[in-house]
Structure formats: structure tokens, C-alpha cells
Scaffold this motif. Sequence first.
Motif, PDB file in Angstrom:
ATOM      1  N   SER A   1       0.811  -1.221   0.000  1.00 36.06           N
ATOM      2  CA  SER A   1       0.000   0.000   0.000  1.00 36.06           C
ATOM      3  C   SER A   1       0.841   1.266   0.000  1.00 36.06           C
ATOM      4  O   SER A   1       0.375   2.339  -0.349  1.00 36.06           O
ATOM      5  CB  SER A   1      -0.938  -0.010   1.208  1.00 36.06           C
ATOM      6  OG  SER A   1      -0.183  -0.248   2.388  1.00 36.06           O
TER       7      SER A   1
ATOM      8  N   LYS B   1       2.954   1.941  -2.021  1.00 36.65           N
ATOM      9  CA  LYS B   1       3.195   2.361  -3.406  1.00 36.65           C
ATOM     10  C   LYS B   1       2.197   3.434  -3.833  1.00 36.65           C
ATOM     11  O   LYS B   1       2.428   4.142  -4.793  1.00 36.65           O
ATOM     12  CB  LYS B   1       3.062   1.141  -4.338  1.00 36.65           C
ATOM     13  CG  LYS B   1       4.297   0.229  -4.270  1.00 36.65           C
ATOM     14  CD  LYS B   1       4.269  -0.848  -5.332  1.00 36.65           C
ATOM     15  CE  LYS B   1       3.250  -1.914  -4.947  1.00 36.65           C
ATOM     16  NZ  LYS B   1       3.461  -3.174  -5.686  1.00 36.65           N
ATOM     17  N   GLU B   2       1.142   3.535  -3.075  1.00 39.17           N
ATOM     18  CA  GLU B   2       0.138   4.559  -3.397  1.00 39.17           C
ATOM     19  C   GLU B   2       0.767   5.930  -3.276  1.00 39.17           C
ATOM     20  O   GLU B   2       1.733   6.129  -2.548  1.00 39.17           O
ATOM     21  CB  GLU B   2      -1.056   4.453  -2.461  1.00 39.17           C
ATOM     22  CG  GLU B   2      -1.914   3.223  -2.755  1.00 39.17           C
ATOM     23  CD  GLU B   2      -2.789   2.839  -1.567  1.00 39.17           C
ATOM     24  OE1 GLU B   2      -3.171   1.646  -1.484  1.00 39.17           O
ATOM     25  OE2 GLU B   2      -3.037   3.717  -0.714  1.00 39.17           O
ATOM     26  N   THR B   3       0.147   6.871  -3.990  1.00 39.28           N
ATOM     27  CA  THR B   3       0.776   8.184  -4.037  1.00 39.28           C
ATOM     28  C   THR B   3      -0.024   9.242  -3.307  1.00 39.28           C
ATOM     29  O   THR B   3      -1.222   9.146  -3.152  1.00 39.28           O
ATOM     30  CB  THR B   3       0.958   8.656  -5.505  1.00 39.28           C
ATOM     31  OG1 THR B   3      -0.344   8.700  -6.101  1.00 39.28           O
ATOM     32  CG2 THR B   3       1.858   7.738  -6.262  1.00 39.28           C
ATOM     33  N   TRP B   4       0.733  10.216  -2.862  1.00 44.60           N
ATOM     34  CA  TRP B   4       0.180  11.471  -2.342  1.00 44.60           C
ATOM     35  C   TRP B   4       0.678  12.571  -3.262  1.00 44.60           C
ATOM     36  O   TRP B   4       1.885  12.768  -3.399  1.00 44.60           O
ATOM     37  CB  TRP B   4       0.716  11.763  -0.942  1.00 44.60           C
ATOM     38  CG  TRP B   4      -0.010  11.160   0.228  1.00 44.60           C
ATOM     39  CD1 TRP B   4      -1.204  10.542   0.179  1.00 44.60           C
ATOM     40  CD2 TRP B   4       0.435  11.166   1.571  1.00 44.60           C
ATOM     41  NE1 TRP B   4      -1.554  10.119   1.423  1.00 44.60           N
ATOM     42  CE2 TRP B   4      -0.575  10.503   2.310  1.00 44.60           C
ATOM     43  CE3 TRP B   4       1.560  11.651   2.236  1.00 44.60           C
ATOM     44  CZ2 TRP B   4      -0.492  10.327   3.684  1.00 44.60           C
ATOM     45  CZ3 TRP B   4       1.634  11.466   3.617  1.00 44.60           C
ATOM     46  CH2 TRP B   4       0.626  10.823   4.331  1.00 44.60           C
TER      47      TRP B   4
ATOM     48  N   ARG C   1       5.082   8.659  -4.404  1.00 42.62           N
ATOM     49  CA  ARG C   1       4.748   7.466  -3.626  1.00 42.62           C
ATOM     50  C   ARG C   1       4.952   7.753  -2.154  1.00 42.62           C
ATOM     51  O   ARG C   1       5.901   8.431  -1.763  1.00 42.62           O
ATOM     52  CB  ARG C   1       5.671   6.306  -4.019  1.00 42.62           C
ATOM     53  CG  ARG C   1       5.377   5.718  -5.391  1.00 42.62           C
ATOM     54  CD  ARG C   1       6.080   4.365  -5.574  1.00 42.62           C
ATOM     55  NE  ARG C   1       7.506   4.384  -5.225  1.00 42.62           N
ATOM     56  CZ  ARG C   1       8.277   3.292  -5.230  1.00 42.62           C
ATOM     57  NH1 ARG C   1       7.762   2.130  -5.581  1.00 42.62           N
ATOM     58  NH2 ARG C   1       9.546   3.369  -4.905  1.00 42.62           N
ATOM     59  N   LYS C   2       4.071   7.224  -1.326  1.00 42.42           N
ATOM     60  CA  LYS C   2       4.190   7.418   0.122  1.00 42.42           C
ATOM     61  C   LYS C   2       5.546   6.898   0.610  1.00 42.42           C
ATOM     62  O   LYS C   2       6.215   7.500   1.450  1.00 42.42           O
ATOM     63  CB  LYS C   2       3.055   6.678   0.861  1.00 42.42           C
ATOM     64  CG  LYS C   2       1.710   7.398   0.782  1.00 42.42           C
ATOM     65  CD  LYS C   2       0.691   6.759   1.720  1.00 42.42           C
ATOM     66  CE  LYS C   2      -0.120   5.709   0.963  1.00 42.42           C
ATOM     67  NZ  LYS C   2      -1.237   5.172   1.782  1.00 42.42           N
TER      68      LYS C   2
ATOM     69  N   ASP D   1       0.885   3.053   6.976  1.00 44.04           N
ATOM     70  CA  ASP D   1      -0.276   3.665   6.322  1.00 44.04           C
ATOM     71  C   ASP D   1      -1.515   2.784   6.472  1.00 44.04           C
ATOM     72  O   ASP D   1      -2.559   3.064   5.928  1.00 44.04           O
ATOM     73  CB  ASP D   1       0.008   3.920   4.839  1.00 44.04           C
ATOM     74  CG  ASP D   1       0.003   2.629   4.032  1.00 44.04           C
ATOM     75  OD1 ASP D   1      -0.255   2.674   2.818  1.00 44.04           O
ATOM     76  OD2 ASP D   1       0.282   1.558   4.644  1.00 44.04           O
TER      77      ASP D   1
END
Lengths: 454, 451
Positions: free
Chosen positions: B42, B44-47, B51-52, B151
Motif C-alpha cells: 500500500s 506504493k500509493e501516491t500522495w 509514492r508514500k 499507512d
Amino acid sequence: MSKGLLVLLFCLNMNCVHAQSLPLLTDSGVYRVLFILDASYSMDRRWDNERLWDIATRTLKEFSVYLERFHQAEMGLRVYGHQAPLSLNDCRDTKLEVPVRKNQSRAIIKKLDEISFKGTTPIIYSLEKAVEDFGTKNPKNIIILITDGEESCVDDPCVAVKKILEHNIYVKPIVIGMNINDLEFNQLNCLGHFYNSFNPGQLKENLYKAFDEVRGKTTFSIFLKNKNKQISETNVPITIMDQSNRPLEHVYHSLGNNQVPDSIFIAPIDTISLKIHSIPPVFIPKVAIKEHKHTDISIDYPLGTLIFQFDTITLGQIGAPFTIRQNNSILYHGNFPDTISILAGVYDVEIYSLPQKIYKRVLVEANKDRHLFIKPNGMLHVNKNFDCYAYIYKKVGQHMEKIYTLDKDKKFERTALDPGEYMILYRSTKAISMYATKEFHFEIRSGQTTNVEL
Amino acid sequence: MKRIGWGLLLAMFIQVHAGYSQASERKLYKRKVLFILDGSGSMKETWRGERKWDIAIETLSELMDSFYHTEDNLYFGIRVLGHQYPKAMNNCQDTKLELDFKDDHQKNDVHQFLKKLTPQGNTCLAYALQSTENDFDKLDYSQNTIILITDGLETCNGDPCAVSAWLKEKNIVVSPYIIGLGIDKSKKPLLDCIGHFVDVKNKEEIYRAVEKILKKTLRKTTAEVNLLDRNNYPTVTNIPFSLIDSKSGKELYHFVHSFNANKGKDTLFLNPQYQYDLVLYTSPPLILKNILLQEGHHNVLTLKSLFGFLEDEIYTQRKIRMVYRDSCNELVSHMMNFSQEAILQNNTNNFEYFSVPVKTQNNIDIVSSEKALFKFPVQSTLKIKCQSPGQASIYDERWNLIKELNTIKPVNMDLTIGIYHILYKKNGLHSQQTKEYTIEIKENQISELIL
């Protein structure tokens, strides 16, 4: 005080005189007999148609001749009640008519012819005076009191005579009663070795018999019984006391030829007290002994051994001092290694090694060895190169504990320590922060010296 | 002792310097901060396009570098979870201490290193937490902080709360914090149990949150130790004391108390995570138990210590052994340099000195008297020589046995002046041939007796 033989033999109390003289082991030595004769008015009464007085004086004359001829006894004569008439009731009417000396039978005979019965009966007062008649204390001093009746002057003669005997146990008299009735019996019985006579023949018999019995030695031996041991324990000092606990003699218990305890000879008394100087001391009050005979005294003496030793032998071991305590008092103070004979019991032991060791309730059993082992110490040498406060800590469990403060004024110090891990915590006396405190870690091994430079 | 046999000298193995020295530790206690970094899929998700994971590692490296430059005695470690195995493999033990406390990390090296890792797998929070048990060296006694950056929640069916409790039970001393990266408020209770929880939404917030935690946790905890005199002024000093971990009994610090340069109070840095017992080495020691320090503050430890010193009037070069007992007559200590021991005021200060016979002195007022003096008995020497072997013993004036005497070797003993009796019987003689001697031991006179 320069070298040389210095033997001080000075005594603090009168009883020393006896203690210092050579033991009277054999029946040698002359007897010193003081006759105390009742010359009170009641001696006028008759026995078998003869006056008591005549019977008494006649028998006494014969007896004194016998004593002198066959026993070479020194003799003397004290008389009471012969100077003042009964009406005056003179309670001080007593006099040493013939002093106690050698070859006095003739003087006694002569004096007996001169005097006559008259007055009252101050027996106790006469006994008090008689004590001085002998001059010196001697187990061979014998008083023979011949009386026909009871004390007239002192209310309680039994109590009074106890007081006299307290100061001088040797003067317990032989009391020859002449036809004493039941009422008077109690009073006279307590004065000394009492013999009652009911006829003239018996009077004579009693005199001879009494003298014979007195001559028998009073001895005793002490068997110190330790559990299963067949032979008595020995080599322990013992203080022998009279029944008022006044010391008579101090002796070392010892075994004679047949491994039998030595016989101790003392004056004819019927009660002694003993103090055995064991660790801890044993006090035995009021032991009854047979006068003129031998008494075997058996005392329970459960002796064990407490052995203080190192568990290994190394050179350079110093040994630590220790104390054995019981009930908060110190019984013994010694130094490792040591072997101590001590009575069976429970003791607390403190060993002043570094660190110290406390053993509570150490059990010592009779006739058994109890060992207390410690590891031999090592030595620490500390050399300070600057002025500092320094302390020795030893590893105890998880942390170091302080066990020793080094002398801040000494540059070099040495001390014995148990083997183990240690550190010295030190800080210069001039330091301005606690962070100037430093540690030096080191090890101590048995028999080895560790040098530390600060 | 003029001549020592050479044999004896050689036999005494002299060991030089078998020790090591250390100053009482660098001033400040060690601080260790362990980041537990979520490297699960997770992350790898971006803000805002980044990527976080990348945000996290960049922030961490910056912070680490910044703090390394400003703080003493600080060590960082990084444990990553979920980064070694892809989610598909369902590995629930996917965690590794990627950066050890031992290493001295440069910012760029850290960043480069972390960039090589791939966030991909499961979130085994509980397992990762559990693994921290071995990350901290227990023997280090450092102040330990865990900062968990995650996260999401546990996906491995572990129970982080249980693990957290377990760590506490094991006395793993840590202060845990959790940085939640966009975690729903409703999920807060699930993470709250681990430690202090902060939720962040972007890079700045991560930075500030971690910085805040670090600043807080790295506040120095200090203490001063005041030893009060009988008038309640902190004038007492130069007494050694130790600080011990109440729970384990392990020593943490040893000091000899001191004032600072201006006779003011000296400051100590003490790890606030421990509960301390303070042992002040008076005799007997005075112990202050279970001291809990206020983190990040200056703590004042006060000990009222009523003690005094026994004066040594007859100071000589030789050592005198003095035994000190308390009111229950229990042995407290035996001292060789007794005038330098701080003796605690007791109901009854009882001292024993092993003269012959033993001298005791009770109820010495150590504190208020002008001079607390032990009256040493005057002693002189008695020499006894027996002409033949046998039994001998010596007694006091009242015929109490002092000790048995050796009849084979000459005896030298120091006795308190006074009157003594001696009994002696040669071997083989009758009991009643025991000889009695009485002797007076006088001041400054050597007495000799030949039995």
C-alpha cells in the motif's frame, strides 16, 4: 623490664593460701584438734549415777592422750560457761584455755582438773571464737564440740552457724551430744557432724568414731561424659567453688594412668559448685559430695569441634579474624585457621574477611567435627598517584557493592580480599564534577597479589 | 619483617595490572531511535504524485542527518516490514532490521540504501513489533524510542496490541510512537494501544510529527543529588553512591558525590526510562527506592543523611579493625579505616574493638557530639613462655576464661591493662598440681612470665 624469670605469685583473696599449697594427696600431715567443752550448769545432771561433767572430762582426758600418742595431733581446749554463774547469763563466757599446739595432752588434763561447770551455753559465740584459735586455715583443723544441751544465747543457731561456715568451711565441727532429747536435737544437728550419745560408753565410742570418719579424705573425680565416648573428656580448666560460689581451687582436668580422671582432694564439705571453662562455660551449682569419702561426679559434656579452615592451601594466605557468638555475647575471638573445642549447640559466626561473612545458627554436634570453609584470600596493593577518595567494590549478583574505604591520607595501601571481581571507584579530592569519578576493574585470586595503580 | 625467604617471594605470584579503567561514562546516556517503516504494498500509493514510500524515506533521511549533527550519543536504526516478498506470497514474517544502530549513517548513504528497497508485501505489524525485542541490546541501558510509520492496519492476523503488552511485560524499555499516514480516524483505537498515535496527511506533516517526537524524546533528563546535613542544608559531599535499576538490580551509575567548580550543585544526566534505587554508601547504606524521573526535566533528588564520623584519636600506621553493630546487635560492617566511614546515626551506635578482652562502646552520639570518640583501651604486651608442654589458659580478674594458651611456642599477646590470672599444668602431672599465677598488666610495660 629486663629479661629473666618473673614469676608473680600474688594472691588477691585469702582462699589463695589453700590453692597455692601443695596438694595434700597422702594422709600425711598432722591433725589439729580443738576441743570445745560445755561447762554449763546443766553438766551437773547425772548419767548412770555419774555427773555428766565428770564423764565428759574423764573421757576427754583419755581421748587427748590417745590422740597425741597415736596421731601426734596438735590439740587445744576451749571451754564455755565456766567463768560466770548461770544467774549472770553471760553470753560471752568462753575462753581458749589451752592453745592449739603440739604435746598439749598434759596441759589439757591439768586444765580439766582446774575448771568446773557453772553457767550458760553460748555455743555459737564459742564457735566464732574458735575460728581464730587455729591461726591458719587448714583442712586438718578439726573442732570437737562436746555439749549436753542447746544454745542459750543465739535465737537461731542453725542460721548463725551457716554464717560462720560461709567464711570458713573448714571449721565444720564434730558435735558430740550427751543425751540430747528430741527437742534439742534439731538445733544441734545443724551445727556440724552430729553424734548423739545415750550412755558414757557411747560418748567415748562416738569420739573415736567421729575422729576416724573425719580423717577419711574427701575426694571426688569428674567424668566429662561426651556422647558415645568411653573415656572422659579432659584438659579443660575447672574452678571448684564452695556452695556460696566462692572459688576454692582452680585445676586442669586430667586423666591419670588408666585414662581415669584424677581424684581431687578437698576439705570435708558436702556441697561444691563447679565452673567448667569450656566454650561456653558450664556452671554446675550445688553438687552434693560425700564427706570423707570419694564421690564420682558425672557431667554431661557434649563437646564438639568447630574447624575454621581454607578450602584449598595456597601460599600467601593471611587468614581472617572471626568471632563465635551466642545470645549476643562473644564466646570466642580467633583467627583463621583455627580448631576449637566447643560445646554442642547453635552459634552465630562472623568472619571479618572482606567482604564479611555471617553464618547464623551454626550447629555443632557432640563428638563431631563441624567445618567452616572459606576461600583463601588474595592481596590487593593500591598505589595512588594523586590524592583521591577511593573505595573498593565487589561484584555481588548484578551489581557492585562497596565493601571497603581506602585511607585517603595514605598513598599506598594493601588489604586482603576474597577471590572475585572487584572495582575501585575513585575521584580526585580536587574534582569539580561527579563525572571525574573513575572505575578500575580488577580480579583477585586466592594466594595472589594484584597491583593497582591509580 | 626484615628477611623474607626467597622461596616464599618466588612462590607469591605477583600479578601486575589485571584490570581496566573507565571513567564514569561519557556524560550523556545513550539514545536509540528505531524507525519501523511500513514497506507493504500500500505504500506504493501516491500522495500528490509521489509514492508514500519515497516521501517517507526522504523525510527520514533528512531528519536523521539533521539530528545527528545536533545531538550527542544518538543512534538510529531502521526496521522495514513487508518489503522483501510480494503480497501474493502472503509472507507474514517479512521484516528485517535494515539499518543497525551500530552504523553511523550519513544522510545520502541512508537515502540511497533505502531507495533500493521495494514496498510490496503484507503489513505484519505485530510480527515486526515483536522482532524489535532483539533490536535493542538490553545491556546497553540506552533510552529507546520506537517510531512506527505505517499507512494501514495489520494484514497478517497478528495482534499488535497484544505484542505491545508483551513487550512491556518483558521489560523491553521503549517509548513507542505511531505515525499514521492517512489512516482513518475510526481505526485509531487499533493502533492507539501500541503507543502515542499521530495522523499525518503529507510530507511536511510527517516531517514535523517525527521532528516533534524526536525533539521531545531527546530532551535531556538531568538530576542533582542533594545530601542534607543536620540543619537541612545540602552541604554534604564526597560520599560514594550508586544508582541501580530497581527492576533488574543492575548497576547503572557509580559516583563519588561532588560539587561543581563554584561549590554549586553538580548535574547528572540520567536515563529517564529506568526506575532507580539510589544507594548512598554510608554505613549502613542509605537507600532511596523506586525513583521515577521526570523525562526531559531537571530532577532534584534529596537525601537527608544524618551521619557522622568516629574520630581516631590514636591514629597509628597500623590498621585498627572496628566492628559496627546496629540496635538489634546485627553486624553492619567491620571497618579498617573507620575514621573515614560515614556512620549513619542509629538508635544505638554500637562499636566493638577486638582488644583482649573485647572492648565495646554503645550509644556513641555520632552526629551531635563535638567529637565522637571511641575510647581505645590502653594495652601492653604480655610474653609467656612455658618450660614444658602442657595446658595453659588466661583469665580476667573475675576468672572468666579469655583463651587457651600455646605451651609449645612462646606467646605474645596485647592485653588491656589490668589484672589477669593464668593457669598452667605440665603434662603428666596431677590435676591439683595446676599452678596459678596472677599478673598485673601495666601501662607502657612489657610483662614476661615463664611458667
